[in-house]
Scaffold this active site. Structure first.
Site, PDB file in Angstrom:
ATOM      1  N   ARG A 237       5.362  10.886  -2.257  1.00 29.76           N
ATOM      2  CA  ARG A 237       4.992  10.488  -0.901  1.00 29.76           C
ATOM      3  C   ARG A 237       6.189  10.641   0.045  1.00 29.76           C
ATOM      4  O   ARG A 237       7.198   9.961  -0.115  1.00 29.76           O
ATOM      5  CB  ARG A 237       4.555   9.020  -0.897  1.00 29.76           C
ATOM      6  CG  ARG A 237       4.298   8.462   0.479  1.00 29.76           C
ATOM      7  CD  ARG A 237       4.291   6.945   0.471  1.00 29.76           C
ATOM      8  NE  ARG A 237       4.049   6.460   1.819  1.00 29.76           N
ATOM      9  CZ  ARG A 237       4.310   5.224   2.213  1.00 29.76           C
ATOM     10  NH1 ARG A 237       4.845   4.360   1.366  1.00 29.76           N
ATOM     11  NH2 ARG A 237       4.072   4.860   3.442  1.00 29.76           N
TER      12      ARG A 237
ATOM     13  N   TYR B 115      11.199   8.463   1.418  1.00 30.58           N
ATOM     14  CA  TYR B 115      11.147   7.480   0.332  1.00 30.58           C
ATOM     15  C   TYR B 115      11.793   7.965  -0.958  1.00 30.58           C
ATOM     16  O   TYR B 115      11.851   7.218  -1.946  1.00 30.58           O
ATOM     17  CB  TYR B 115       9.698   7.067   0.085  1.00 30.58           C
ATOM     18  CG  TYR B 115       9.040   6.492   1.304  1.00 30.58           C
ATOM     19  CD1 TYR B 115       8.062   7.204   1.991  1.00 30.58           C
ATOM     20  CD2 TYR B 115       9.410   5.257   1.797  1.00 30.58           C
ATOM     21  CE1 TYR B 115       7.466   6.688   3.140  1.00 30.58           C
ATOM     22  CE2 TYR B 115       8.829   4.719   2.940  1.00 30.58           C
ATOM     23  CZ  TYR B 115       7.859   5.448   3.605  1.00 30.58           C
ATOM     24  OH  TYR B 115       7.281   4.932   4.734  1.00 30.58           O
TER      25      TYR B 115
ATOM     26  N   ASN C 274       7.916  -5.825  -1.077  1.00 29.65           N
ATOM     27  CA  ASN C 274       7.872  -4.680  -0.172  1.00 29.65           C
ATOM     28  C   ASN C 274       6.425  -4.593   0.304  1.00 29.65           C
ATOM     29  O   ASN C 274       5.588  -3.987  -0.357  1.00 29.65           O
ATOM     30  CB  ASN C 274       8.286  -3.381  -0.864  1.00 29.65           C
ATOM     31  CG  ASN C 274       8.288  -2.213   0.122  1.00 29.65           C
ATOM     32  OD1 ASN C 274       7.720  -2.298   1.204  1.00 29.65           O
ATOM     33  ND2 ASN C 274       8.935  -1.133  -0.266  1.00 29.65           N
TER      34      ASN C 274
ATOM     35  N   GLU D  91      12.592  -9.781   1.502  1.00 33.42           N
ATOM     36  CA  GLU D  91      11.749  -8.709   2.050  1.00 33.42           C
ATOM     37  C   GLU D  91      12.506  -7.407   1.843  1.00 33.42           C
ATOM     38  O   GLU D  91      13.678  -7.304   2.175  1.00 33.42           O
ATOM     39  CB  GLU D  91      11.499  -8.933   3.539  1.00 33.42           C
ATOM     40  CG  GLU D  91      10.762  -7.799   4.241  1.00 33.42           C
ATOM     41  CD  GLU D  91      10.697  -7.966   5.760  1.00 33.42           C
ATOM     42  OE1 GLU D  91      10.274  -7.021   6.440  1.00 33.42           O
ATOM     43  OE2 GLU D  91      11.102  -9.046   6.263  1.00 33.42           O
TER      44      GLU D  91
ATOM     45  N   PRO E 133       0.780  -1.240   0.000  1.00 33.38           N
ATOM     46  CA  PRO E 133       0.000   0.000   0.000  1.00 33.38           C
ATOM     47  C   PRO E 133       0.808   1.285   0.000  1.00 33.38           C
ATOM     48  O   PRO E 133       1.869   1.351   0.599  1.00 33.38           O
ATOM     49  CB  PRO E 133      -0.847  -0.110   1.272  1.00 33.38           C
ATOM     50  CG  PRO E 133      -0.156  -1.101   2.129  1.00 33.38           C
ATOM     51  CD  PRO E 133       0.506  -2.064   1.171  1.00 33.38           C
ATOM     52  N   ASN E 134       0.266   2.267  -0.742  1.00 27.06           N
ATOM     53  CA  ASN E 134       0.819   3.625  -0.821  1.00 27.06           C
ATOM     54  C   ASN E 134       2.078   3.722  -1.677  1.00 27.06           C
ATOM     55  O   ASN E 134       2.513   4.829  -1.992  1.00 27.06           O
ATOM     56  CB  ASN E 134       1.100   4.182   0.582  1.00 27.06           C
ATOM     57  CG  ASN E 134      -0.128   4.153   1.447  1.00 27.06           C
ATOM     58  OD1 ASN E 134      -1.175   4.696   1.070  1.00 27.06           O
ATOM     59  ND2 ASN E 134      -0.048   3.456   2.568  1.00 27.06           N
TER      60      ASN E 134
ATOM     61  N   ARG F 233      13.406   3.639  12.528  1.00 22.47           N
ATOM     62  CA  ARG F 233      12.214   4.488  12.577  1.00 22.47           C
ATOM     63  C   ARG F 233      11.456   4.238  13.885  1.00 22.47           C
ATOM     64  O   ARG F 233      11.941   3.547  14.769  1.00 22.47           O
ATOM     65  CB  ARG F 233      11.344   4.209  11.349  1.00 22.47           C
ATOM     66  CG  ARG F 233      12.083   4.520  10.046  1.00 22.47           C
ATOM     67  CD  ARG F 233      11.231   4.294   8.836  1.00 22.47           C
ATOM     68  NE  ARG F 233      10.074   5.189   8.820  1.00 22.47           N
ATOM     69  CZ  ARG F 233       9.142   5.138   7.865  1.00 22.47           C
ATOM     70  NH1 ARG F 233       9.212   4.235   6.898  1.00 22.47           N
ATOM     71  NH2 ARG F 233       8.111   5.975   7.901  1.00 22.47           N
TER      72      ARG F 233
ATOM     73  N   ALA G  15       3.111  -1.086   4.727  1.00 20.48           N
ATOM     74  CA  ALA G  15       2.521  -1.102   6.078  1.00 20.48           C
ATOM     75  C   ALA G  15       1.991  -2.477   6.473  1.00 20.48           C
ATOM     76  O   ALA G  15       1.942  -2.806   7.668  1.00 20.48           O
ATOM     77  CB  ALA G  15       1.409  -0.067   6.168  1.00 20.48           C
TER      78      ALA G  15
ATOM     79  N   HIS H  35      12.567  -3.049   2.050  1.00 20.62           N
ATOM     80  CA  HIS H  35      12.047  -1.762   2.508  1.00 20.62           C
ATOM     81  C   HIS H  35      12.956  -0.648   2.001  1.00 20.62           C
ATOM     82  O   HIS H  35      14.179  -0.770   2.099  1.00 20.62           O
ATOM     83  CB  HIS H  35      11.990  -1.718   4.033  1.00 20.62           C
ATOM     84  CG  HIS H  35      11.115  -2.777   4.605  1.00 20.62           C
ATOM     85  ND1 HIS H  35       9.741  -2.722   4.557  1.00 20.62           N
ATOM     86  CD2 HIS H  35      11.420  -3.941   5.210  1.00 20.62           C
ATOM     87  CE1 HIS H  35       9.245  -3.801   5.123  1.00 20.62           C
ATOM     88  NE2 HIS H  35      10.244  -4.564   5.522  1.00 20.62           N
TER      89      HIS H  35
END
Ligand code: DHK
Length: 149
Positions: A19, A24, A73, A97, A11-12, A106, A76, A99
């Site tokens: 964004r 990012y 990725n 995985e 998502p996003n 974070r 969320a 990111h």
């Protein structure tokens, strides 16, 4: 014909480029796909993005039959989705995985991944360069497993 590498985005990430660019970056998802195809050097890729959890699960199911490796990725959903974790558990090949940001640097909510326990490897914090890096690493893993027979 080699089986494709599936690159799945959560998502996003369709808003990549505008964004939160301080986190990012300014590279768009279309540009990220081009970076991945460049790194794949002709190896087939399936590159997708969805804001729907069920759709990502459907694509992991598809990858079980169709793919040689999965780069995901989950965005969320990384921190919420046991369903995506369970789907990935059924995938027989290597899973990376990915990111863009270093989630471990974070806020606390970004520290516990449901995907890491079922992933072969985790890449985080390389920015969007993490994508072509993941593709090259996946090609290495696949060629090693192919050689090992
Ligand atoms: C992307 C997201 O959308 C966030 O929810 C994750 C991840 C981090 C990324 O860094 O690519 O926390």
């Amino acid at each position: 014909m080699s089986k494709p590498i599936y690159i799945l985005n959560g998502p996003n990430l369709n808003r990549l480029g505008t964004r939160e660019p301080e986190i990012y970056g300014r590279t768009t998802l279309v540009e990220v796909e081009a970076l991945c195809r460049g790194a794949a050097a002709g190896h087939p890729l399936v590159f997708r993005q969805s804001n729907r959890e069920y759709e990502l699960i459907e694509w992991v199911h598809e990858a079980i039959d169709e793919a040689c490796g999965v780069i995901i990725n989950p965005a969320a959903f990384t921190f919420t989705s046991m369903a995506i974790m369970d789907a990935l558990k059924m995938f027989p090949g290597p899973i990376i995985e990915l990111h863009i940001s270093n989630i471990h640097r974070r806020e606390q909510i970004y520290h516990k991944s449901y995907v890491s326990p079922v992933a072969t490897a985790v890449i985080a914090g390389l920015g969007t360069d993490g994508y072509p890096t993941a593709v090259r690493s996946m090609l290495d893993m696949i060629s090693r497993t192919t050689k090992a027979g």
